[in-house]
Motif scaffolding. Structure first.
Motif, PDB file in Angstrom:
ATOM      1  N   UNK A   1      79.740 -15.057 -39.761  1.00 12.89           N
ATOM      2  CA  UNK A   1      78.804 -16.016 -40.335  1.00 12.89           C
ATOM      3  C   UNK A   1      77.538 -15.182 -40.755  1.00 12.89           C
ATOM      4  N   UNK A   2      77.188 -14.017 -40.581  1.00  8.12           N
ATOM      5  CA  UNK A   2      75.929 -13.596 -40.901  1.00  8.12           C
ATOM      6  C   UNK A   2      75.568 -13.304 -42.497  1.00  8.12           C
ATOM      7  N   UNK A   3      74.414 -13.252 -42.727  1.00 12.33           N
ATOM      8  CA  UNK A   3      73.971 -13.202 -44.026  1.00 12.33           C
ATOM      9  C   UNK A   3      74.701 -12.058 -44.649  1.00 12.33           C
ATOM     10  N   UNK A   4      74.961 -11.126 -44.055  1.00 16.93           N
ATOM     11  CA  UNK A   4      75.768  -9.857 -44.772  1.00 16.93           C
ATOM     12  C   UNK A   4      76.463  -9.228 -43.718  1.00 16.93           C
ATOM     13  N   UNK A   5      77.754  -8.900 -44.229  1.00 14.26           N
ATOM     14  CA  UNK A   5      78.651  -8.215 -43.516  1.00 14.26           C
ATOM     15  C   UNK A   5      79.654  -7.322 -44.327  1.00 14.26           C
ATOM     16  N   UNK A   6      80.489  -6.488 -43.763  1.00 11.77           N
ATOM     17  CA  UNK A   6      81.425  -5.859 -44.571  1.00 11.77           C
ATOM     18  C   UNK A   6      82.804  -6.329 -44.543  1.00 11.77           C
ATOM     19  N   UNK A   7      82.856  -7.620 -44.473  1.00 11.66           N
ATOM     20  CA  UNK A   7      84.147  -8.121 -44.551  1.00 11.66           C
ATOM     21  C   UNK A   7      84.508  -8.681 -45.865  1.00 11.66           C
ATOM     22  N   UNK A   8      85.699  -8.169 -46.669  1.00  9.42           N
ATOM     23  CA  UNK A   8      86.304  -8.249 -47.775  1.00  9.42           C
ATOM     24  C   UNK A   8      87.001  -9.633 -47.941  1.00  9.42           C
ATOM     25  N   UNK A   9      86.611 -10.479 -48.790  1.00 12.68           N
ATOM     26  CA  UNK A   9      87.149 -11.778 -49.306  1.00 12.68           C
ATOM     27  C   UNK A   9      87.888 -11.609 -50.617  1.00 12.68           C
ATOM     28  N   UNK A  10      89.187 -11.346 -51.079  1.00 10.00           N
ATOM     29  CA  UNK A  10      89.506 -11.008 -52.351  1.00 10.00           C
ATOM     30  C   UNK A  10      90.324 -12.254 -53.033  1.00 10.00           C
ATOM     31  N   UNK A  11      90.053 -12.406 -54.051  1.00 15.02           N
ATOM     32  CA  UNK A  11      90.983 -13.172 -55.081  1.00 15.02           C
ATOM     33  C   UNK A  11      91.835 -12.282 -56.152  1.00 15.02           C
ATOM     34  N   UNK A  12      92.772 -11.937 -56.026  1.00 14.42           N
ATOM     35  CA  UNK A  12      93.713 -11.089 -56.984  1.00 14.42           C
ATOM     36  C   UNK A  12      94.472 -11.788 -57.695  1.00 14.42           C
ATOM     37  N   UNK A  13      94.511 -11.068 -59.065  1.00  7.38           N
ATOM     38  CA  UNK A  13      95.257 -11.909 -60.201  1.00  7.38           C
ATOM     39  C   UNK A  13      96.375 -10.850 -60.814  1.00  7.38           C
ATOM     40  N   UNK A  14      97.477 -11.309 -60.818  1.00  4.47           N
ATOM     41  CA  UNK A  14      98.662 -10.516 -61.338  1.00  4.47           C
ATOM     42  C   UNK A  14      99.164 -10.877 -62.570  1.00  4.47           C
ATOM     43  N   UNK A  15      99.822 -10.132 -63.368  1.00  2.00           N
ATOM     44  CA  UNK A  15     100.102 -10.746 -64.623  1.00  2.00           C
ATOM     45  C   UNK A  15     101.250 -11.361 -64.784  1.00  2.00           C
ATOM     46  N   UNK A  16     102.350 -10.884 -63.875  1.00  3.16           N
ATOM     47  CA  UNK A  16     103.622 -11.700 -63.836  1.00  3.16           C
ATOM     48  C   UNK A  16     104.028 -12.387 -62.305  1.00  3.16           C
ATOM     49  N   UNK A  17     105.281 -12.356 -61.987  1.00  6.71           N
ATOM     50  CA  UNK A  17     105.648 -12.877 -60.768  1.00  6.71           C
ATOM     51  C   UNK A  17     105.582 -11.942 -59.460  1.00  6.71           C
ATOM     52  N   UNK A  18     105.063 -10.818 -59.739  1.00  2.51           N
ATOM     53  CA  UNK A  18     105.209  -9.862 -58.809  1.00  2.51           C
ATOM     54  C   UNK A  18     103.677  -8.932 -58.957  1.00  2.51           C
ATOM     55  N   UNK A  19     103.809  -7.989 -57.863  1.00  2.19           N
ATOM     56  CA  UNK A  19     102.229  -7.323 -57.965  1.00  2.19           C
ATOM     57  C   UNK A  19     102.348  -6.208 -58.812  1.00  2.19           C
ATOM     58  N   UNK A  20     103.388  -5.882 -59.688  1.00  2.00           N
ATOM     59  CA  UNK A  20     103.628  -4.789 -60.550  1.00  2.00           C
ATOM     60  C   UNK A  20     102.132  -4.661 -61.295  1.00  2.00           C
ATOM     61  N   UNK A  21     101.796  -5.446 -62.068  1.00  3.12           N
ATOM     62  CA  UNK A  21     100.438  -5.256 -62.911  1.00  3.12           C
ATOM     63  C   UNK A  21      99.532  -6.215 -62.529  1.00  3.12           C
TER      64      UNK A  21
END
Length: 424
Positions: free
Chosen positions: A176-196
């Motif tokens: 909950x700190x103003x700064x930390x090194x915790x990554x929160x990602x939203x990743x978008x892929x081209x198809x129905x799997x993680x190939x691209x």
């Protein structure tokens, strides 16, 4: 913290690690340091660190993953071992110990049962110290003020449980700190799997409240509306149910086992969204209870803060809401992870070929251009650019799409012609 003079005391050191894990869920062990803190150094060989790691893996149960480092202190070699864990009780060489001051005391059967009972209600986030102790909480305080709550600067950190029993900032404070090194990602892929992979958006590094809001804002921005026109009727449908996503995402952030080091994430595919969190279900919660919306918070203090800020309720309606929209199959509950899948309600427009002659599906952007044309059949591309704020190239692309779908037609030349809306 425990000091050992050499790795000749490896067995005793491993016992101390298990003992500290049972006490605080955290511990540090040094080899090459006397009990009084004097650094005397530790002889190092090619296999020293590997042998320590192997011994810890073999003799501490449940298994943990330690951080083992070679350090130079006062020009002398020392070995630092750091462990974290929330799966109490931990055993060393088949026996259970508890830290008492600087001693490792073997637990009696009664004391072991008490530890197991306590573990069922413990909150590891509030016990383990934060990796950084210079923290500020301005964003969290602003969230409290925005929610209409009073913030007392002198008691805020104690009242919100941001420190452990030793007076150090805990893991929850780090989240909950103003700064930390915790990554929160939203990743978008081209198809129905993680190939691209198409895009990776990073929303971490700051107060978890802020990160959650940023992800929700982004997902709202991509939740486009499909407008279907045909048989003199117009229907609208969102790409996915935002309320279901919001519940799944907030639950992932609140109930994940943050001490495991794997933050929750969002994966966007061409046909669905997946929200994944770490930890599985609590040991005292089965799947049937989970589906009914019975809540057994993994991080009770964190959930309390989110409740105070109006992010969650105690009604337990989130899981039933997702099930009502997408069924129980939306949940993939594994031993160490929970994955929530929200399928799209339709195929996104950039994947759709020309429509049939009876109906045509257009997105919200295309409908906006159709509305401009309906109001002024002689409108030019330049005027569409000015009215919509889109670029010249993007307007031409939209017009081409609408003509291919037989929504609009062009009569006459570029200078004196006009647009005809074929289907409304």
């Amino acid at each position: 913290m425990e000091f050992k003079k050499t790795t000749g005391e490896l067995r005793e050191g491993i016992t101390s690690l298990a003992s500290m894990l049972n006490k605080n869920g955290y511990g540090i062990l040094y080899f090459g340091v006397k009990d009084n803190g004097d650094v005397i150094g530790q002889q190092m060989g090619d296999r020293t660190l590997r042998e320590i790691s192997k011994a810890i893996a073999n003799f501490i149960k449940p298994q943990i993953i330690p951080t083992i480092e070679h350090k130079l202190i006062d020009d002398k070699n020392v070995i630092k071992i750091e462990v974290r864990g929330s799966e109490k009780p931990y055993s060393a060489y088949g026996r259970y110990y508890m830290r008492s001051a600087d001693e490792d005391r073997e637990l009696s059967p009664t004391a072991l049962k008490e530890l197991m009972d306590k573990q069922a209600t413990s909150d590891i986030l509030t016990l383990v110290p934060a990796p950084v102790q210079t923290l500020s909480f301005n964003k969290l305080k602003i969230a409290y003020v925005t929610a209409g709550l009073t913030v007392d600067q002198s008691t805020f950190e104690d009242n919100t449980g941001l420190k452990n029993n030793d007076g150090k900032y805990n893991l929850m404070a780090f989240l909950l700190a103003d700064e930390n090194d915790i990554s929160i990602k939203v990743v978008t892929f081209a198809g129905k799997d993680k190939t691209k992979l198409i895009k990776r958006n990073e929303y971490g590094g700051t107060c978890l409240i802020t990160s959650i809001d940023k992800v929700l804002d982004y997902m709202e921005s991509i939740n486009e509306t499909m407008v279907t026109m045909g048989n003199h009727r117009r229907t609208e449908e969102k790409l996915f149910d935002m309320a279901s996503f919001k519940e799944a995402w907030q639950n992932a952030c609140i109930h994940t086992k943050w001490d495991k080091g794997n933050p929750p994430a969002v994966y966007i595919f061409s046909d669905r969204i997946e929200i994944i969190s770490t930890g599985g279900l609590p040991v005292d919660l089965n799947k049937d209870e989970f589906y009914k919306g019975i809540s057994k918070p993994v991080n009770s203090k964190l959930q309390k803060i989110f409740g105070q800020l109006g992010y969650v309720e105690q009604t337990g309606h989130g899981i039933p809401l997702i099930i009502s929209n997408y069924g129980k199959q939306a949940f993939d509950i594994m031993e160490n992870f929970v994955n929530v899948t929200i399928p799209f309600n339709y195929i996104k427009q950039d994947s759709v070929s020309n429509e049939t002659d009876n109906t045509a599906s257009i997105n919200e952007t295309e409908q906006r251009i159709v509305d401009y044309i309906s109001q002024n059949s002689g409108i030019t591309i330049k005027e569409l650019v000015s009215a919509s704020g889109y670029s010249d190239g993007y307007i031409r692309k939209i017009l081409t799409s609408l003509k291919e779908k037989k929504i609009i037609e062009r009569q006459g030349g570029n200078r004196y012609g006009k647009w005809i809306v074929v289907k409304r």
